[in-house]
Design a protein around this motif. Structure first.
Motif, short mmCIF file in Angstrom:
data_model
loop_
_atom_site.label_atom_id
_atom_site.label_comp_id
_atom_site.label_asym_id
_atom_site.label_seq_id
_atom_site.Cartn_x
_atom_site.Cartn_y
_atom_site.Cartn_z
N GLN A 1 43.62 35.56 42.38
CA GLN A 1 42.63 34.95 43.29
C GLN A 1 43.31 34.48 44.56
O GLN A 1 44.34 33.79 44.52
CB GLN A 1 41.96 33.76 42.60
CG GLN A 1 40.97 33.02 43.47
CD GLN A 1 39.72 33.84 43.76
OE1 GLN A 1 39.13 34.42 42.85
NE2 GLN A 1 39.31 33.85 45.03
N ARG B 1 34.50 47.05 45.12
CA ARG B 1 35.93 46.85 45.33
C ARG B 1 36.34 47.53 46.63
O ARG B 1 35.99 48.69 46.88
CB ARG B 1 36.70 47.43 44.15
CG ARG B 1 38.14 47.03 44.07
CD ARG B 1 38.70 47.27 42.69
NE ARG B 1 38.13 46.36 41.70
CZ ARG B 1 38.58 46.25 40.46
NH1 ARG B 1 39.59 46.99 40.04
NH2 ARG B 1 38.01 45.42 39.61
N ALA C 1 38.98 36.59 47.97
CA ALA C 1 38.62 37.61 46.98
C ALA C 1 39.63 37.57 45.84
O ALA C 1 40.66 36.89 45.93
CB ALA C 1 38.64 39.01 47.61
N ARG D 1 40.62 44.56 46.81
CA ARG D 1 40.07 43.21 46.64
C ARG D 1 38.59 43.32 46.34
O ARG D 1 37.93 44.30 46.70
CB ARG D 1 40.31 42.36 47.88
CG ARG D 1 39.60 42.82 49.15
CD ARG D 1 40.08 41.98 50.33
NE ARG D 1 39.38 42.35 51.56
CZ ARG D 1 39.67 41.84 52.76
NH1 ARG D 1 40.65 40.94 52.88
NH2 ARG D 1 38.99 42.20 53.83
N GLN D 2 38.09 42.28 45.68
CA GLN D 2 36.69 42.29 45.28
C GLN D 2 36.15 40.88 45.24
O GLN D 2 36.80 39.96 44.76
CB GLN D 2 36.53 42.95 43.90
CG GLN D 2 35.10 43.24 43.53
CD GLN D 2 35.00 44.16 42.32
OE1 GLN D 2 35.91 44.26 41.51
NE2 GLN D 2 33.88 44.86 42.21
N VAL D 3 34.94 40.74 45.77
CA VAL D 3 34.19 39.48 45.66
C VAL D 3 32.98 39.75 44.79
O VAL D 3 32.49 40.88 44.73
CB VAL D 3 33.79 38.93 47.04
CG1 VAL D 3 35.02 38.59 47.84
CG2 VAL D 3 32.91 39.91 47.79
#
Length: 127
Positions: A122, A45, A92, A38-40
């Motif tokens: 998302q 990541r 995320a 997951r990545q914001v």
């Protein structure tokens, strides 16, 4: 051609649940490891969970252990991530990724070990 397609993202309230799916084509799940990341925006990541090739051993990142559960359906060639007790900090874009068939039966949450990536889904946790 290897392809990974995520589905199941969306908006959920804190404490709720979602299940992400990752449909894989090009390799059988017994031959590859599949991970969820997951990545914001503005952050690296983060590895969430991984299921190995072969017998399907599993591994979780510290931030999700006990709340997220990875599984696979070999007949459908699909990997799932069941996410329970969701928190706003789980918000995320979630990606599934696969190793190549030469990776072996190891487990990893290092994005550099994965060669194939889905488009992302998302997940937003908010009241």
């Amino acid at each position: 051609q290897v392809q990974l397609v995520e589905s199941g993202g969306g908006l959920v309230q804190p404490g709720g649940s979602l299940r992400l799916s990752c449909a894989v084509t090009g390799f059988g799940l017994v031959d590859i490891a599949v991970g969820w990341f997951r990545q914001v925006p503005g952050k690296e990541r983060e590895g969430v969970s991984c299921i190995s090739s072969g017998i399907g051993r599993v591994y979780y990142g510290d931030s999700v252990e006990g709340r997220f559960f990875i599984s696979r359906d070999i007949a459908k060639n699909t990997v799932y991530l069941q996410m329970d007790s969701l928190k706003p900090t789980d918000t995320a874009v979630y990606y599934c990724a696969a190793t190549g068939p030469l990776y072996g039966d190891g487990l990893s949450l290092n994005p550099e070990h994965f060669d194939y990536w889905g488009q992302g889904a998302q997940v937003t946790v908010s009241s």
